[in-house]
Design a protein around this motif. Structure first.
Motif, PDB file in Angstrom:
ATOM      1  N   ARG A 134       0.828  -1.208   0.000  1.00 43.81           N
ATOM      2  CA  ARG A 134       0.000   0.000   0.000  1.00 43.81           C
ATOM      3  C   ARG A 134       0.858   1.252   0.000  1.00 43.81           C
ATOM      4  NH1 ARG A 134      -1.772   3.551   3.627  1.00 43.81           N
ATOM      5  NH2 ARG A 134      -0.858   2.393   5.366  1.00 43.81           N
ATOM      6  N   LEU A 135       1.860   1.267   0.851  1.00 44.86           N
ATOM      7  CA  LEU A 135       2.716   2.450   0.936  1.00 44.86           C
ATOM      8  C   LEU A 135       3.594   2.601  -0.304  1.00 44.86           C
ATOM      9  CD1 LEU A 135       3.759   2.222   4.702  1.00 44.86           C
ATOM     10  CD2 LEU A 135       1.999   3.664   3.672  1.00 44.86           C
ATOM     11  N   ARG A 136       4.024   1.464  -0.839  1.00 44.35           N
ATOM     12  CA  ARG A 136       4.825   1.530  -2.074  1.00 44.35           C
ATOM     13  C   ARG A 136       3.979   2.097  -3.207  1.00 44.35           C
ATOM     14  NH1 ARG A 136       9.123  -1.136  -4.615  1.00 44.35           N
ATOM     15  NH2 ARG A 136       9.443  -0.030  -6.583  1.00 44.35           N
ATOM     16  N   ALA A 137       2.700   1.777  -3.237  1.00 48.45           N
ATOM     17  CA  ALA A 137       1.814   2.323  -4.270  1.00 48.45           C
ATOM     18  C   ALA A 137       1.707   3.834  -4.137  1.00 48.45           C
ATOM     19  CB  ALA A 137       0.436   1.675  -4.162  1.00 48.45           C
ATOM     20  N   GLU A 138       1.680   4.344  -2.895  1.00 44.94           N
ATOM     21  CA  GLU A 138       1.629   5.794  -2.695  1.00 44.94           C
ATOM     22  C   GLU A 138       2.910   6.456  -3.189  1.00 44.94           C
ATOM     23  OE1 GLU A 138       0.272   7.377   0.975  1.00 44.94           O
ATOM     24  OE2 GLU A 138      -1.045   5.676   1.432  1.00 44.94           O
ATOM     25  N   ILE A 139       4.037   5.802  -2.960  1.00 48.25           N
ATOM     26  CA  ILE A 139       5.311   6.334  -3.454  1.00 48.25           C
ATOM     27  C   ILE A 139       5.300   6.382  -4.983  1.00 48.25           C
ATOM     28  CG2 ILE A 139       7.799   5.929  -3.601  1.00 48.25           C
ATOM     29  CD1 ILE A 139       7.637   4.624  -0.828  1.00 48.25           C
ATOM     30  N   ASP A 140       4.863   5.296  -5.588  1.00 46.81           N
ATOM     31  CA  ASP A 140       4.831   5.227  -7.060  1.00 46.81           C
ATOM     32  C   ASP A 140       3.905   6.289  -7.645  1.00 46.81           C
ATOM     33  OD1 ASP A 140       6.618   3.132  -7.052  1.00 46.81           O
ATOM     34  OD2 ASP A 140       5.066   1.570  -7.085  1.00 46.81           O
ATOM     35  N   GLN A 141       2.740   6.468  -7.039  1.00 44.21           N
ATOM     36  CA  GLN A 141       1.789   7.467  -7.549  1.00 44.21           C
ATOM     37  C   GLN A 141       2.368   8.875  -7.440  1.00 44.21           C
ATOM     38  OE1 GLN A 141      -1.830   6.869  -5.372  1.00 44.21           O
ATOM     39  NE2 GLN A 141      -2.164   4.797  -6.182  1.00 44.21           N
ATOM     40  N   ALA A 142       2.967   9.185  -6.284  1.00 39.26           N
ATOM     41  CA  ALA A 142       3.559  10.511  -6.102  1.00 39.26           C
ATOM     42  C   ALA A 142       4.716  10.717  -7.086  1.00 39.26           C
ATOM     43  CB  ALA A 142       4.053  10.676  -4.662  1.00 39.26           C
ATOM     44  N   TRP A 143       5.488   9.676  -7.314  1.00 38.16           N
ATOM     45  CA  TRP A 143       6.606   9.764  -8.253  1.00 38.16           C
ATOM     46  C   TRP A 143       6.101  10.016  -9.678  1.00 38.16           C
ATOM     47  CZ3 TRP A 143      11.406  10.913  -8.740  1.00 38.16           C
ATOM     48  CH2 TRP A 143      12.165  10.453  -9.816  1.00 38.16           C
ATOM     49  N   GLN A 144       5.028   9.368 -10.064  1.00 42.69           N
ATOM     50  CA  GLN A 144       4.483   9.566 -11.403  1.00 42.69           C
ATOM     51  C   GLN A 144       3.943  10.986 -11.563  1.00 42.69           C
ATOM     52  OE1 GLN A 144       4.835   7.518 -13.913  1.00 42.69           O
ATOM     53  NE2 GLN A 144       5.895   6.068 -12.550  1.00 42.69           N
ATOM     54  N   ARG A 145       3.258  11.502 -10.544  1.00 41.74           N
ATOM     55  CA  ARG A 145       2.765  12.876 -10.616  1.00 41.74           C
ATOM     56  C   ARG A 145       3.930  13.863 -10.700  1.00 41.74           C
ATOM     57  NH1 ARG A 145      -0.770  11.120  -6.430  1.00 41.74           N
ATOM     58  NH2 ARG A 145       0.438  12.315  -4.908  1.00 41.74           N
ATOM     59  N   PHE A 146       4.964  13.585  -9.937  1.00 46.05           N
ATOM     60  CA  PHE A 146       6.137  14.459  -9.950  1.00 46.05           C
ATOM     61  C   PHE A 146       6.830  14.416 -11.312  1.00 46.05           C
ATOM     62  CE2 PHE A 146      10.753  14.875  -9.339  1.00 46.05           C
ATOM     63  CZ  PHE A 146      10.824  16.155  -8.824  1.00 46.05           C
ATOM     64  N   ARG A 147       6.980  13.229 -11.884  1.00 46.38           N
ATOM     65  CA  ARG A 147       7.673  13.085 -13.165  1.00 46.38           C
ATOM     66  C   ARG A 147       6.867  13.663 -14.320  1.00 46.38           C
ATOM     67  NH1 ARG A 147      12.688  12.599 -13.792  1.00 46.38           N
ATOM     68  NH2 ARG A 147      12.518  11.217 -15.612  1.00 46.38           N
ATOM     69  N   ALA A 148       5.568  13.837 -14.114  1.00 48.28           N
ATOM     70  CA  ALA A 148       4.731  14.409 -15.167  1.00 48.28           C
ATOM     71  C   ALA A 148       4.953  15.906 -15.317  1.00 48.28           C
ATOM     72  CB  ALA A 148       3.261  14.115 -14.882  1.00 48.28           C
TER      73      ALA A 148
END
Length: 450
Positions: free
Chosen positions: A402-416
């Motif tokens: 669950r927490l790794r998914a939050e990291i991935d989502q935040a990373w994708q928003r940041f990379r966008a």
């Protein structure tokens, strides 16, 4: 000297010394971890002995009370009273034998810990001497107190009551000195026992006021205990209480009332040694090459930020186990806390730790968890790293789905975001972390969701 040699043979003096060595070593082994940081610093090693001292102290008092009942058990009290030899000479010889052996055994126990640190490649300094003196005084004066209790109260319940009572007093005092923040008030009376639970740090020691107060108290207690042991009348026993009363008054006036004044920096171990712009405490000098390489690499990455930091230092503050890490716009601090401690990590792991938060440590207190702050640390470290990577200080977030998914989502928003927006977001997050603003707002500013 002849009388002393006789007492060493016929009394329990040697057994008392063996009890201190065996119980002290055994309890230290049981209550501490093999990976404990006390093995890196001689001062920390002797300070760590304060935790199992609750058990050793109780055993010593109980054992001495048993010895003090010798005349009563043998039914020779009246016989010795009728002899021409002064009673204080015979009892003084007994007290010297038992307390002397216990003092030597305690000193040997402390010296053994220091030798363990030295042979293990740890840091050895004279900082352990005040701690050793306090422990030696505490146990030797407690022996005298136990002898006096046994002689004055020769009852079958005296020994178990003395043993259990001392142990309960020690555990209660240990809890009374615990704190959740540096400003917490603690009981001065609790510091009149030698028991203290030190933090998991090799950078702290007891303050001068604690050492002085305890030395005064245990010296006065020892004098009173000896006078009670050799006294024969109610008046002399009442007068014998004066040294302990004076010592108590002086000690309480010296002992600190706040936790932050109990444990302070070990000024020798925490002295900074540097390699250019990277510094660590002297006790961790062996790790300086790794930290220096990682620190220079991190500073080079952080140089793209406005008002970029210029130095890397170990956070050597004494209260680091209770408060959020230090923060300074010019300095990237290496935490002295955590599991594993950053200074034990590999060069790449240390570099990522320094890059997390854009060179600023988290604002959460130790042993607490903040999801948003953790995500911010992962995203900022990954920005400078060029891709997501695990932070050795926070494997839980990385390995939790669950927490790794939050990291991935935040990373994708940041990379966008565009390259300029990414840099601005990281710079803004850094400024917000420096003032410890709400972590949710920091994450929003980083990912561009506000």
């Amino acid at each position: 000297m002849t009388g002393l040699r006789i007492e060493l043979r016929r009394s329990t003096a040697l057994w008392a010394g063996l009890l201190v060595l065996v119980s002290g070593t055994g309890m230290l082994w049981l209550v501490t971890s093999e990976s404990g940081r006390w093995q890196a610093n001689s001062t920390s090693a002797v300070l760590e002995l304060r935790l199992p001292l609750a058990y050793v102290w109780a055993l010593v008092v109980g054992f001495a009370a048993f010895q003090g009942m010798r005349d009563s058990r043998s039914r020779v009290t009246e016989l010795f009273t009728a002899t021409s030899r002064p009673g204080w000479v015979r009892l003084g010889t007994l007290a010297t034998a038992v307390s002397g052996v216990v003092a030597v055994a305690t000193a040997l126990l402390c010296a053994g810990l220091v030798a363990r640190v030295a042979f293990g490649g740890g840091f050895v300094s004279i900082g352990f001497l005040p701690l050793m003196l306090t422990v030696v005084l505490a146990l030797s004066s407690s022996v005298l107190l136990g002898l006096a209790i046994g002689r004055l109260l020769p009852h079958p319940l005296t020994v178990p009551v003395a043993l259990v009572g001392t142990f309960m007093l020690a555990t209660a005092a240990g809890r009374a000195v615990e704190a959740r923040s540096p400003g917490d008030e603690i009981s001065r009376l609790a510091l009149l026992t030698p028991v203290l639970a030190p933090p998991n740090s090799d950078l702290v020691t007891t303050s001068t006021s604690v050492d002085l107060g305890q030395v005064l108290w245990f010296t006065g207690l020892g004098v009173t205990a000896f006078l009670l042991l050799v006294s024969r009348s109610a008046l002399t026993r009442l007068a014998a209480l004066v040294p302990a009363g004076l010592a108590l008054a002086l000690a309480v006036s010296v002992l600190p009332a706040r936790y932050s004044d109990v444990l302070v920096n070990d000024s020798i171990a925490s002295r900074l040694v540097c390699d250019g712009e990277v510094c660590v405490g002297q006790v961790h000098e062996d790790r300086l090459p790794v930290v220096a390489a990682a620190g220079r690499a991190a500073l080079a990455k952080l140089a793209v930020l406005p008002d970029a930091p210029e130095e890397v230092r170990e956070d050597t503050s004494a209260m680091a186990h209770l408060t959020a890490p230090q923060r300074d716009p010019r300095v990237v601090y290496v935490s002295s806390q955590g599991y594993p401690p950053p200074l034990t990590m590999t060069e790449d792991q240390v570099r990522l730790e320094l890059l997390a938060g854009a060179g600023v440590a988290g604002c959460a207190a130790p042993n607490s968890f903040n999801t948003d702050e953790g995500v911010v640390r992962y995203v900022t470290a990954s920005y400078f790293n060029g891709g997501l990577a695990e932070l050795a200080s926070d494997p839980f977030m990385w390995n939790n789905d669950r927490l790794r998914a939050e990291i991935d989502q935040a990373w994708q928003r940041f990379r966008a975001r565009s390259a300029r927006e990414q840099l601005d977001g990281v710079a803004q997050a850094r400024q917000m972390l420096l003032t410890c603003q709400d972590s949710a707002l920091v994450l929003d500013a980083l990912t561009g969701t506000r």
